[in-house]
Design a protein around this motif. Structure first.
Motif, PDB file in Angstrom:
ATOM      1  N   UNK A 111       0.862  -1.187   0.000  1.00  0.00           N
ATOM      2  CA  UNK A 111       0.000   0.000   0.000  1.00  0.00           C
ATOM      3  C   UNK A 111       0.895   1.231   0.000  1.00  0.00           C
ATOM      4  N   UNK A 112       0.767   2.083  -1.011  1.00  0.00           N
ATOM      5  CA  UNK A 112       1.665   3.233  -1.090  1.00  0.00           C
ATOM      6  C   UNK A 112       1.421   4.235   0.027  1.00  0.00           C
ATOM      7  N   UNK A 113       2.498   4.880   0.459  1.00  0.00           N
ATOM      8  CA  UNK A 113       2.354   5.934   1.455  1.00  0.00           C
ATOM      9  C   UNK A 113       1.616   7.107   0.832  1.00  0.00           C
ATOM     10  N   UNK A 114       0.742   7.759   1.602  1.00  0.00           N
ATOM     11  CA  UNK A 114       0.000   8.890   1.058  1.00  0.00           C
ATOM     12  C   UNK A 114       0.900  10.104   0.865  1.00  0.00           C
ATOM     13  N   UNK A 115       0.370  11.090   0.190  1.00  0.00           N
ATOM     14  CA  UNK A 115       1.098  12.354   0.032  1.00  0.00           C
ATOM     15  C   UNK A 115       1.238  12.997   1.412  1.00  0.00           C
ATOM     16  N   UNK A 116       2.426  13.455   1.788  1.00  0.00           N
ATOM     17  CA  UNK A 116       2.605  14.080   3.105  1.00  0.00           C
ATOM     18  C   UNK A 116       1.631  15.244   3.300  1.00  0.00           C
ATOM     19  N   UNK A 117       1.172  15.406   4.529  1.00  0.00           N
ATOM     20  CA  UNK A 117       0.182  16.444   4.816  1.00  0.00           C
ATOM     21  C   UNK A 117       0.719  17.570   5.690  1.00  0.00           C
ATOM     22  N   UNK A 118       1.901  17.370   6.290  1.00  0.00           N
ATOM     23  CA  UNK A 118       2.445  18.427   7.132  1.00  0.00           C
ATOM     24  C   UNK A 118       3.690  19.022   6.496  1.00  0.00           C
TER      25      UNK A 118
END
Length: 216
Positions: A111-118
């Protein structure tokens, strides 16, 4: 997927030259970042020159051994990032991966890591030899450390431009710091810098606040 580099110097250099050559030849076809292709080629060429000098009995000495180690150390992080880019690039076929000695995408799904949010916490250290080092951290991590500890990020991207430039230049790092060396003629120029976390697909999160420094 992950790639363990060949242990023997000659095997590693052959592997790196192959990846570099393929990326240079297919830069447009694969939609690769020109700056990353150029950086990889520059570091690969320098590492190969150092390797050849150290591999030649007539020129081999302590200095050539140390130089080889330094250049290999500079090449490996850049090569690792480029491999990650190739692995998630749909324009790069399974045949292309095999030609570069890279693992197949088959049976390696995660499962790919999501786009960073911080956003990153960014600090800058300006050296006396036209060098500028960018440090990034998160509020939880506090002071920057040598390697990225968070499993949420693969690394970070730096964008910078000198005062007379209109386009941003971009570099990536899997550590929590990155140093760029400028030319003598850049001394006294203002430099603007922004950073962001990236995931393994090289997708970046929010940009940090812009920081401006003076190149010494």
């Amino acid at each position: 997927m992950s790639k363990t580099f060949p242990v023997k110097d000659a095997d590693f250099m052959s592997f790196a030259l192959n990846v570099d050559g393929q990326c240079t030849a297919h830069e447009n076809d694969w939609g690769l970042s020109p700056s990353m292709v150029t950086k990889l080629h520059t570091l690969t060429t320098a590492a190969n020159n150092a390797f050849e000098k150290n591999n030649n009995p007539e020129t081999k000495n302590r200095r050539t051994a140390a130089s080889k180690q330094v250049h290999f150390g500079e090449l490996k992080p850049c090569l690792s990032i480029m491999i990650k880019m190739l692995e998630v690039n749909d324009a790069v076929t399974e045949e292309d991966l095999r030609a570069m000695g890279l693992p197949s995408r088959e049976h390696h799904y995660h499962e790919p890591l999501p786009v960073p949010t911080e956003a990153t916490e960014t600090s800058i250290a300006v050296g006396q030899h036209h060098d500028v080092t960018v440090y990034v951290s998160t509020p939880q991590h506090g002071q920057p450390t040598e390697f990225l500890q968070s499993n949420n990020y693969y690394g970070f991207v730096v964008r910078y431009r000198k005062e007379e430039q209109t386009e941003w230049h971009e570099e990536h790092s899997t550590r929590l710091h990155l140093t760029h060396y400028f030319e003598d003629e850049d001394k006294g120029k203002h430099l603007k810098i922004v950073t962001a976390w990236i995931n393994p697909r090289i997708q970046h999160g929010p940009w940090s606040d812009e920081i401006e420094v003076l190149i010494n």
